[in-house]
Write a protein that holds these residues in place. Structure first.
Motif, PDB file in Angstrom:
ATOM      1  N   ARG A  23       0.896  -1.246  -0.008  1.00  0.00           N
ATOM      2  CA  ARG A  23       0.024   0.040  -0.044  1.00  0.00           C
ATOM      3  C   ARG A  23       0.860   1.353   0.027  1.00  0.00           C
ATOM      4  NH1 ARG A  23      -3.976  -0.281   4.421  1.00  0.00           N
ATOM      5  NH2 ARG A  23      -5.530  -1.074   2.835  1.00  0.00           N
ATOM      6  N   LEU A  24       2.021   1.190   0.548  1.00  0.00           N
ATOM      7  CA  LEU A  24       2.968   2.322   0.773  1.00  0.00           C
ATOM      8  C   LEU A  24       3.933   2.129  -0.230  1.00  0.00           C
ATOM      9  CD1 LEU A  24       3.715   2.454   4.710  1.00  0.00           C
ATOM     10  CD2 LEU A  24       2.283   4.189   3.228  1.00  0.00           C
ATOM     11  N   ARG A  25       4.077   3.210  -1.187  1.00  0.00           N
ATOM     12  CA  ARG A  25       5.092   3.457  -1.993  1.00  0.00           C
ATOM     13  C   ARG A  25       6.159   4.561  -1.744  1.00  0.00           C
ATOM     14  NH1 ARG A  25       3.243   0.108  -6.335  1.00  0.00           N
ATOM     15  NH2 ARG A  25       1.904  -1.355  -5.251  1.00  0.00           N
ATOM     16  N   LEU A  26       7.369   4.061  -1.731  1.00  0.00           N
ATOM     17  CA  LEU A  26       8.290   5.332  -1.424  1.00  0.00           C
ATOM     18  C   LEU A  26       9.291   5.587  -2.447  1.00  0.00           C
ATOM     19  CD1 LEU A  26       8.081   2.927   1.390  1.00  0.00           C
ATOM     20  CD2 LEU A  26       8.837   4.986   2.062  1.00  0.00           C
ATOM     21  N   ASP A  27       8.850   5.440  -3.804  1.00  0.00           N
ATOM     22  CA  ASP A  27       9.795   5.811  -4.858  1.00  0.00           C
ATOM     23  C   ASP A  27       9.856   7.220  -5.117  1.00  0.00           C
ATOM     24  OD1 ASP A  27       8.239   3.323  -5.408  1.00  0.00           O
ATOM     25  OD2 ASP A  27       7.971   3.861  -7.290  1.00  0.00           O
ATOM     26  N   ASP A  55       0.783  -0.792   5.989  1.00  0.00           N
ATOM     27  CA  ASP A  55       0.481  -1.457   4.895  1.00  0.00           C
ATOM     28  C   ASP A  55      -0.415  -2.781   5.132  1.00  0.00           C
ATOM     29  OD1 ASP A  55       1.627  -1.437   2.491  1.00  0.00           O
ATOM     30  OD2 ASP A  55       2.921  -3.051   2.704  1.00  0.00           O
ATOM     31  N   ASN A  56      -0.941  -2.913   6.414  1.00  0.00           N
ATOM     32  CA  ASN A  56      -1.664  -4.446   6.722  1.00  0.00           C
ATOM     33  C   ASN A  56      -2.920  -3.922   7.129  1.00  0.00           C
ATOM     34  OD1 ASN A  56       0.072  -6.485   5.769  1.00  0.00           O
ATOM     35  ND2 ASN A  56       1.651  -5.868   7.542  1.00  0.00           N
ATOM     36  N   VAL A  57      -3.209  -2.826   7.593  1.00  0.00           N
ATOM     37  CA  VAL A  57      -4.570  -2.391   7.772  1.00  0.00           C
ATOM     38  C   VAL A  57      -5.523  -2.467   6.867  1.00  0.00           C
ATOM     39  CG1 VAL A  57      -6.210  -0.355   8.532  1.00  0.00           C
ATOM     40  CG2 VAL A  57      -3.681  -0.626   9.534  1.00  0.00           C
ATOM     41  N   GLY A  58      -6.746  -3.055   6.952  1.00  0.00           N
ATOM     42  CA  GLY A  58      -7.560  -3.469   6.246  1.00  0.00           C
ATOM     43  C   GLY A  58      -8.399  -2.272   5.198  1.00  0.00           C
TER      44      GLY A  58
END
Length: 131
Positions: A23-27, A55-58
């Motif tokens: 879910r998280l993108r750090l580009d 990243d893991n929260v629903g």
């Protein structure tokens, strides 16, 4: 964290690799912010744990209402105080969240569909205090 220790990766490379498919993108993470460079290893570890949780929260509603993150919009009072005003991300709705319930570290970025693109991280509130 095993990859970080065994491969000898620096923290920024590690988090970009660790979260590249979630879910998280750090580009777009701005690794040149003064506060990011000043983060202690314990702060990075706390931020990584928070990113794993994020990243893991629903759902996005769960993230928005989770006191752990204190997720909210970044709303500077003026364009002059807007850290992102003179960047390629000007005009986007920037949000921020806390990297742990008692953490000083904040993540800033924007949401696009189901992804959150991290643009900056800070520990000294120089960005957060303006909005």
């Amino acid at each position: 964290m095993v990859l970080l220790q065994k491969a000898g990766l620096d923290l920024l490379t590690y988090i970009k690799q660790r979260f590249k498919n979630g879910r998280l993108r750090l580009d777009h993470l701005d690794s040149k912010t003064d506060s990011t460079g000043k983060m202690q290893r314990s702060e990075w570890e706390e931020a990584i744990d928070a990113m794993k949780r994020f990243d893991n929260v629903g759902s996005w509603e769960e993230i928005k209402h989770d006191r752990f993150f204190d997720y909210k919009s970044y709303k500077p009072k003026s364009r002059r105080e807007d850290y992102f005003a003179n960047t390629a991300f000007a005009g986007r709705q920037i949000d921020k969240f806390r990297c742990g319930q008692h953490s000083q570290v904040r993540c800033f970025g924007y949401r696009e569909q189901d992804k959150f693109y991290v643009l900056a991280m800070e520990r000294d509130h120089s960005i957060s205090n303006t909005g």
